[in-house]
Design a protein around this motif. Structure first.
Motif, PDB file in Angstrom:
ATOM      1  N   SER A 175     -80.695  52.509  42.738  1.00 49.46           N
ATOM      2  CA  SER A 175     -80.704  53.750  41.963  1.00 49.46           C
ATOM      3  C   SER A 175     -79.328  54.106  41.415  1.00 49.46           C
ATOM      4  O   SER A 175     -79.194  54.547  40.280  1.00 49.46           O
ATOM      5  N   ALA A 176     -78.272  53.917  42.217  1.00 54.15           N
ATOM      6  CA  ALA A 176     -76.918  54.237  41.765  1.00 54.15           C
ATOM      7  C   ALA A 176     -76.126  53.006  41.340  1.00 54.15           C
ATOM      8  O   ALA A 176     -75.115  53.132  40.654  1.00 54.15           O
ATOM      9  N   PHE A 177     -76.586  51.810  41.744  1.00 55.27           N
ATOM     10  CA  PHE A 177     -75.803  50.598  41.508  1.00 55.27           C
ATOM     11  C   PHE A 177     -76.656  49.488  40.893  1.00 55.27           C
ATOM     12  O   PHE A 177     -76.456  48.301  41.169  1.00 55.27           O
ATOM     13  N   ALA A 178     -77.609  49.853  40.049  1.00 54.08           N
ATOM     14  CA  ALA A 178     -78.505  48.861  39.472  1.00 54.08           C
ATOM     15  C   ALA A 178     -77.756  47.810  38.660  1.00 54.08           C
ATOM     16  O   ALA A 178     -78.190  46.656  38.572  1.00 54.08           O
ATOM     17  N   ASP A 179     -76.644  48.187  38.060  1.00 54.88           N
ATOM     18  CA  ASP A 179     -75.887  47.210  37.274  1.00 54.88           C
ATOM     19  C   ASP A 179     -75.341  46.106  38.160  1.00 54.88           C
ATOM     20  O   ASP A 179     -75.490  44.913  37.857  1.00 54.88           O
ATOM     21  N   VAL A 180     -74.735  46.481  39.283  1.00 55.92           N
ATOM     22  CA  VAL A 180     -74.179  45.479  40.196  1.00 55.92           C
ATOM     23  C   VAL A 180     -75.290  44.661  40.828  1.00 55.92           C
ATOM     24  O   VAL A 180     -75.235  43.422  40.870  1.00 55.92           O
ATOM     25  N   ALA A 184     -83.579  41.828  52.557  1.00 53.16           N
ATOM     26  CA  ALA A 184     -83.481  43.075  51.791  1.00 53.16           C
ATOM     27  C   ALA A 184     -82.533  44.029  52.484  1.00 53.16           C
ATOM     28  O   ALA A 184     -82.106  43.806  53.619  1.00 53.16           O
ATOM     29  N   GLY A 185     -82.203  45.105  51.802  1.00 52.17           N
ATOM     30  CA  GLY A 185     -81.367  46.141  52.378  1.00 52.17           C
ATOM     31  C   GLY A 185     -81.100  47.223  51.359  1.00 52.17           C
ATOM     32  O   GLY A 185     -81.601  47.189  50.230  1.00 52.17           O
ATOM     33  N   TYR A 186     -80.287  48.182  51.790  1.00 57.34           N
ATOM     34  CA  TYR A 186     -79.928  49.321  50.936  1.00 57.34           C
ATOM     35  C   TYR A 186     -78.417  49.378  50.834  1.00 57.34           C
ATOM     36  O   TYR A 186     -77.712  49.481  51.847  1.00 57.34           O
ATOM     37  N   GLU A 187     -77.929  49.300  49.618  1.00 61.33           N
ATOM     38  CA  GLU A 187     -76.492  49.221  49.370  1.00 61.33           C
ATOM     39  C   GLU A 187     -75.799  50.583  49.358  1.00 61.33           C
ATOM     40  O   GLU A 187     -74.566  50.653  49.297  1.00 61.33           O
ATOM     41  N   GLY A 188     -76.561  51.668  49.443  1.00 65.83           N
ATOM     42  CA  GLY A 188     -75.988  53.002  49.350  1.00 65.83           C
ATOM     43  C   GLY A 188     -74.836  53.274  50.303  1.00 65.83           C
ATOM     44  O   GLY A 188     -73.817  53.855  49.894  1.00 65.83           O
ATOM     45  N   PRO A 189     -74.931  52.881  51.588  1.00 62.66           N
ATOM     46  CA  PRO A 189     -73.827  53.174  52.510  1.00 62.66           C
ATOM     47  C   PRO A 189     -72.543  52.416  52.212  1.00 62.66           C
ATOM     48  O   PRO A 189     -71.497  52.733  52.780  1.00 62.66           O
ATOM     49  N   VAL A 190     -72.592  51.430  51.332  1.00 63.28           N
ATOM     50  CA  VAL A 190     -71.393  50.639  51.032  1.00 63.28           C
ATOM     51  C   VAL A 190     -70.375  51.466  50.259  1.00 63.28           C
ATOM     52  O   VAL A 190     -69.157  51.307  50.441  1.00 63.28           O
ATOM     53  N   ALA A 191     -70.841  52.348  49.391  1.00 65.80           N
ATOM     54  CA  ALA A 191     -69.932  53.074  48.500  1.00 65.80           C
ATOM     55  C   ALA A 191     -70.478  54.455  48.198  1.00 65.80           C
ATOM     56  O   ALA A 191     -71.691  54.639  48.052  1.00 65.80           O
ATOM     57  N   GLY A 192     -69.583  55.410  48.086  1.00 63.71           N
ATOM     58  CA  GLY A 192     -69.985  56.769  47.759  1.00 63.71           C
ATOM     59  C   GLY A 192     -69.817  57.120  46.298  1.00 63.71           C
ATOM     60  O   GLY A 192     -70.203  58.196  45.867  1.00 63.71           O
ATOM     61  N   GLY A 193     -69.208  56.223  45.523  1.00 63.41           N
ATOM     62  CA  GLY A 193     -68.958  56.490  44.111  1.00 63.41           C
ATOM     63  C   GLY A 193     -69.000  55.210  43.310  1.00 63.41           C
ATOM     64  O   GLY A 193     -69.450  54.162  43.790  1.00 63.41           O
ATOM     65  N   THR A 194     -68.507  55.290  42.091  1.00 67.40           N
ATOM     66  CA  THR A 194     -68.611  54.153  41.177  1.00 67.40           C
ATOM     67  C   THR A 194     -67.242  53.715  40.648  1.00 67.40           C
ATOM     68  O   THR A 194     -67.136  53.217  39.533  1.00 67.40           O
ATOM     69  N   SER A 195     -66.204  53.895  41.450  1.00 66.64           N
ATOM     70  CA  SER A 195     -64.895  53.378  41.055  1.00 66.64           C
ATOM     71  C   SER A 195     -64.946  51.854  41.046  1.00 66.64           C
ATOM     72  O   SER A 195     -65.837  51.251  41.663  1.00 66.64           O
ATOM     73  N   PRO A 196     -64.014  51.189  40.365  1.00 60.73           N
ATOM     74  CA  PRO A 196     -64.015  49.715  40.370  1.00 60.73           C
ATOM     75  C   PRO A 196     -64.015  49.124  41.772  1.00 60.73           C
ATOM     76  O   PRO A 196     -64.726  48.150  42.037  1.00 60.73           O
ATOM     77  N   ASP A 197     -63.239  49.693  42.684  1.00 61.12           N
ATOM     78  CA  ASP A 197     -63.200  49.166  44.053  1.00 61.12           C
ATOM     79  C   ASP A 197     -64.547  49.341  44.740  1.00 61.12           C
ATOM     80  O   ASP A 197     -64.995  48.450  45.489  1.00 61.12           O
ATOM     81  N   GLU A 198     -65.200  50.477  44.508  1.00 59.38           N
ATOM     82  CA  GLU A 198     -66.492  50.710  45.150  1.00 59.38           C
ATOM     83  C   GLU A 198     -67.561  49.793  44.577  1.00 59.38           C
ATOM     84  O   GLU A 198     -68.399  49.252  45.317  1.00 59.38           O
ATOM     85  N   LEU A 199     -67.553  49.576  43.282  1.00 57.09           N
ATOM     86  CA  LEU A 199     -68.514  48.648  42.686  1.00 57.09           C
ATOM     87  C   LEU A 199     -68.273  47.227  43.182  1.00 57.09           C
ATOM     88  O   LEU A 199     -69.227  46.463  43.407  1.00 57.09           O
ATOM     89  N   THR A 200     -67.012  46.872  43.380  1.00 56.58           N
ATOM     90  CA  THR A 200     -66.693  45.553  43.926  1.00 56.58           C
ATOM     91  C   THR A 200     -67.247  45.416  45.337  1.00 56.58           C
ATOM     92  O   THR A 200     -67.772  44.357  45.722  1.00 56.58           O
ATOM     93  N   ALA A 201     -67.144  46.481  46.141  1.00 61.83           N
ATOM     94  CA  ALA A 201     -67.668  46.444  47.505  1.00 61.83           C
ATOM     95  C   ALA A 201     -69.184  46.257  47.509  1.00 61.83           C
ATOM     96  O   ALA A 201     -69.726  45.516  48.337  1.00 61.83           O
ATOM     97  N   VAL A 202     -69.873  46.914  46.595  1.00 61.16           N
ATOM     98  CA  VAL A 202     -71.322  46.732  46.491  1.00 61.16           C
ATOM     99  C   VAL A 202     -71.633  45.284  46.115  1.00 61.16           C
ATOM    100  O   VAL A 202     -72.571  44.670  46.645  1.00 61.16           O
ATOM    101  N   GLY A 203     -70.847  44.731  45.224  1.00 63.90           N
ATOM    102  CA  GLY A 203     -71.034  43.338  44.832  1.00 63.90           C
ATOM    103  C   GLY A 203     -70.870  42.389  46.010  1.00 63.90           C
ATOM    104  O   GLY A 203     -71.619  41.412  46.149  1.00 63.90           O
ATOM    105  N   ARG A 204     -69.878  42.654  46.869  1.00 67.73           N
ATOM    106  CA  ARG A 204     -69.687  41.805  48.044  1.00 67.73           C
ATOM    107  C   ARG A 204     -70.894  41.875  48.973  1.00 67.73           C
ATOM    108  O   ARG A 204     -71.302  40.861  49.561  1.00 67.73           O
TER     109      ARG A 204
END
Length: 405
Positions: free
Chosen positions: A231-236, A184-204
């Motif tokens: 909470s912010a990246f439930a889609d990814v 488990a973990g928390y993806e929040g520190p991976v990205a501060g926003g929801t730009s395509p690049d940030e969503l890709t980083a969360v996916g990685r």
């Protein structure tokens, strides 16, 4: 029936719109179910037995908490819902708390608080402390404790930093005789926003969780749990973690995805409105449920209004509050019709004062005694300012819920 402007209450006041609350709970429960993931909502957002019961009734797997104190509180609620389950999304390192948890999970006692509790580990020391605390426990009792290796983010907060470290730590959990359930973990520190690049980083990062699952599958009895915040990246998170995992030989690794989204329950007019992942999942938009009501105290100079609401009454860690509507109050304190506000913004907060900048066109429109309804950003740090909140239908109070901070 009570109203928010009854003499029982005073300003500032925290209210939760009942229709929005129910809509958000049902919408997220349905979206996650359709996405093939389970939900353990993070109740640190509200710490309310009554709100948790609504979430449990919508099908939540269990309640997630952040601290041992919150765990004790949630278990004191009876963690209502199937299985009486809770998830401490942190490492448990205090021997006193471990001893308490062992007692809470002991079989054969009338006051056993829970049937299953999951906790994180991100260190050999954390594993040793758990193993020492549960040494000699009956197998059925020990099996009620589930352990997840925490995968973090370089430069972030807790959690081991690499996949290989997570796999190695999982081996130590298994060797210590503890029940390993997943990663488990928390993806929040991976990205501060929801730009395509940030969503890709969360996916990685989600893919790294999947890699850990491949490496530890032989140590887990049953499906490997993959858990993230969401909470912010439930889609990814939902789309990545619900996909079957395959090992190097092409064999499918049985997995369970569990997300811990919590702020969705009330949504907001700031951070979560901007990052909203639920519409990206194709779900209906969530509705802000929180309003903080405060009275106008002073209009001391042109363009400036002071309200009786400050840092002790409302969140300010991400954004300042948003003035939504103003309502005049009559001689008995009863509220009149709401008028939407434009050209008004909060510029600063003291302990219990808010500074409002008012455009010239609006001057004279706000008078001492008027009551303003404010939207907030980040519900977690608004709820903790209060001990109760009013669930409302219009001005009517349908329920008064406790907030156990």
């Amino acid at each position: 029936m009570l109203r928010i402007d009854d003499p029982t209450f005073t300003w500032p006041l925290l209210t939760l719109d009942e229709a929005a609350l129910d809509h958000n709970i049902a919408t997220v429960a349905r979206a996650l179910d359709e996405g093939g993931v389970e939900h353990a909502p993070h109740v640190k957002t509200h710490m309310s037995r009554e709100i948790w019961q609504r979430q449990a009734a919508a099908g939540a797997w269990g309640a997630t908490v952040a601290t041992p104190a919150q765990l004790r509180t949630a278990l004191g609620w009876g963690v209502a819902g199937p299985g009486r389950r809770a998830f401490l999304a942190n490492e448990l390192v205090d021997p006193r708390d471990i001893a308490w948890l062992r007692a809470a999970l002991t079989d054969g006692t009338a006051d056993r608080a829970a049937d299953e509790v999951w906790v994180y580990v991100d260190s050999a020391r954390g594993i040793d402390l758990l193993a020492e605390g549960f040494a000699g426990a009956a197998p059925d009792d020990a099996a009620r404790l589930g352990v997840l290796v925490e995968l973090g983010v370089p430069g972030g907060r807790t959690g081991v930093r690499t996949v290989s470290d997570a796999v190695a730590l999982a081996g130590l959990v298994h060797d210590a005789g503890l029940r390993l359930v997943g990663v488990a973990g928390y993806e929040g520190p991976v990205a501060g926003g929801t730009s395509p690049d940030e969503l890709t980083a969360v996916g990685r990062w989600c893919d790294q969780l999947r890699e850990v699952a491949t490496g530890i599958a032989g140590l887990v009895t049953g499906p490997v749990v993959l858990s993230a915040g969401g909470s912010a990246f439930a889609d990814v998170v939902t789309r990545r973690l619900a996909v079957p995992v395959q090992d190097a030989a092409g064999e499918t690794v049985p997995t369970r995805a569990v997300v811990r989204s919590g702020a969705y329950v009330t949504h907001d007019h700031g951070h979560y409105l901007r990052t909203d992942p639920w519409t990206r999942l194709g779900a209906p938009a969530l509705r802000p449920a929180i309003t903080v009501w405060a009275s106008v105290l002073s209009a001391p100079e042109p363009g400036l209004v002071i309200c009786g609401m400050g840092r002790r009454d409302v969140s300010f860690d991400i954004d300042l509050p948003t003035p939504l509507v103003v309502r005049p109050a009559d001689g008995a304190g009863r509220l009149g019709e709401a008028r939407e506000l434009a050209g008004v913004q909060v510029t600063a907060l003291n302990d219990q004062h808010a500074y409002l900048s008012v455009e010239p066109v609006s001057e004279g429109g706000l008078r001492p005694g008027d009551v303003i309804g404010f939207g907030i950003s980040h519900p977690c740090t608004t709820f903790d300012k209060y001990r109760t909140a009013l669930v409302t239908r219009g001005d009517e109070v349908t329920e008064q819920v406790t907030l156990d901070f």
